[in-house]
Design a protein around this motif. Structure first.
Motif, PDB file in Angstrom:
ATOM      1  N   PHE A  24      64.593 -21.198 120.386  1.00  0.00           N
ATOM      2  CA  PHE A  24      65.553 -20.095 120.447  1.00  0.00           C
ATOM      3  C   PHE A  24      65.251 -19.212 121.653  1.00  0.00           C
ATOM      4  O   PHE A  24      64.393 -18.343 121.595  1.00  0.00           O
ATOM      5  N   GLY A  25      65.942 -19.451 122.741  1.00  0.00           N
ATOM      6  CA  GLY A  25      65.831 -18.576 123.892  1.00  0.00           C
ATOM      7  C   GLY A  25      66.951 -17.554 123.873  1.00  0.00           C
ATOM      8  O   GLY A  25      67.968 -17.739 123.203  1.00  0.00           O
ATOM      9  N   PRO A  26      66.784 -16.443 124.584  1.00  0.00           N
ATOM     10  CA  PRO A  26      67.836 -15.420 124.617  1.00  0.00           C
ATOM     11  C   PRO A  26      69.095 -15.952 125.295  1.00  0.00           C
ATOM     12  O   PRO A  26      69.027 -16.732 126.240  1.00  0.00           O
ATOM     13  N   ARG A  85      70.929 -14.809 119.022  1.00  0.00           N
ATOM     14  CA  ARG A  85      70.119 -15.004 120.232  1.00  0.00           C
ATOM     15  C   ARG A  85      70.501 -14.020 121.340  1.00  0.00           C
ATOM     16  O   ARG A  85      70.166 -14.244 122.500  1.00  0.00           O
ATOM     17  N   THR A  86      71.216 -12.957 120.963  1.00  0.00           N
ATOM     18  CA  THR A  86      71.663 -11.988 121.965  1.00  0.00           C
ATOM     19  C   THR A  86      71.009 -10.645 121.657  1.00  0.00           C
ATOM     20  O   THR A  86      71.577  -9.804 120.947  1.00  0.00           O
ATOM     21  N   PRO A  87      69.787 -10.415 122.149  1.00  0.00           N
ATOM     22  CA  PRO A  87      69.010  -9.242 121.742  1.00  0.00           C
ATOM     23  C   PRO A  87      69.594  -7.898 122.159  1.00  0.00           C
ATOM     24  O   PRO A  87      69.202  -6.875 121.593  1.00  0.00           O
ATOM     25  N   GLY A  93      73.589 -10.101 117.577  1.00  0.00           N
ATOM     26  CA  GLY A  93      74.844 -10.821 117.657  1.00  0.00           C
ATOM     27  C   GLY A  93      75.140 -11.720 116.471  1.00  0.00           C
ATOM     28  O   GLY A  93      76.067 -12.530 116.514  1.00  0.00           O
ATOM     29  N   SER A  94      74.368 -11.578 115.387  1.00  0.00           N
ATOM     30  CA  SER A  94      74.581 -12.390 114.190  1.00  0.00           C
ATOM     31  C   SER A  94      75.289 -11.559 113.121  1.00  0.00           C
ATOM     32  O   SER A  94      74.811 -10.477 112.758  1.00  0.00           O
ATOM     33  N   LEU A  95      76.407 -12.068 112.615  1.00  0.00           N
ATOM     34  CA  LEU A  95      77.135 -11.345 111.568  1.00  0.00           C
ATOM     35  C   LEU A  95      76.376 -11.351 110.243  1.00  0.00           C
ATOM     36  O   LEU A  95      76.660 -10.529 109.372  1.00  0.00           O
ATOM     37  N   LEU A  96      75.424 -12.271 110.087  1.00  0.00           N
ATOM     38  CA  LEU A  96      74.618 -12.269 108.868  1.00  0.00           C
ATOM     39  C   LEU A  96      73.747 -11.033 108.788  1.00  0.00           C
ATOM     40  O   LEU A  96      73.517 -10.495 107.703  1.00  0.00           O
TER      41      LEU A  96
END
Length: 214
Positions: A24-26, A85-87, A93-96
């Motif tokens: 998992f990279g940015p 993955r979008t810090p 950036g995760s809706l969870l």
């Protein structure tokens, strides 16, 4: 806090190969993704709080279906989508994840600030009790990673609810590794309001995976 290595390969040379975890990279998806996530978060709030007539629900369903058809051909493997993955976006950036921002990230601890919205209500305009373990578990994963721990899974998570957690109110969560015992990293975190009052406390155990463990 017990000292921990900054490089996880120092204690686990097979760090990159456990369980088939993707790397998992940015991600840098561009401004369109940020606008999309913000709109989807607002849509989640409205989905649980709106009460229009049948005609509006029918139209909403049609528009939602059109969006599904637009995005379906672009579905990617885990670790390839910018979600999570979008810090620089709330909730990465995760809706969870709740829309929280990372304000401190280091081996000595992690801190996030944010809020809960109508989507997270359980009753009487308070945050659903089941949402808080999700926040703490997300926090524990970041604490473990920031402390240089190899890939780990949550072995247990315990949450003490001290006060009602409100929505639409600035909040802060902070946590750290409290001790390390071989493959085990014990972690703790506190959720506080703007005045510093503790709303909930969490304690957990993160266990390093063995080679081949998913």
């Amino acid at each position: 806090m017990t000292d921990v290595p900054q490089n996880p390969t120092d204690i686990d040379p097979d760090y990159e190969h456990h369980g088939g975890f993707p790397e998992f990279g940015p991600a840098s998806p561009g401004p369109g993704f940020g606008k999309f996530v913000a709109a989807m978060r607002r849509l989640q709030d409205l989905a649980v709080s709106s009460d229009p007539g049948d005609d509006v629900w029918d139209e909403a369903a049609e528009r939602a279906t059109a969006l599904v058809e637009l995005l379906a051909p672009s579905q990617a493997e885990e670790g390839k989508s910018p979600a999570g993955r979008t810090p620089d976006l709330p909730g990465m950036g995760s809706l969870l994840m709740p829309p929280w921002d990372l304000t401190r990230y280091g081996a000595d601890g992690v801190e996030m600030t944010g809020y809960f919205s109508r989507f997270h209500v359980g009753g009487n305009m308070a945050v659903h009790g089941g949402v808080l373990p999700l926040l703490f578990d997300h926090m524990f994963g970041m604490i473990s990673h920031a402390a240089g721990r190899p890939i780990s899974r949550t072995a247990f998570l315990h949450v003490d609810y001290r006060k009602i957690t409100p929505i639409d109110t600035p909040l802060r969560i902070s946590g750290r590794v409290t001790r390390v015992e071989g493959r085990k990293a014990f972690v703790a975190a506190e959720l506080c309001d703007g005045d510093g009052a503790v709303l909930a406390e969490g304690n957990g155990l993160m266990v390093r995976l063995l080679p081949g463990q998913p």
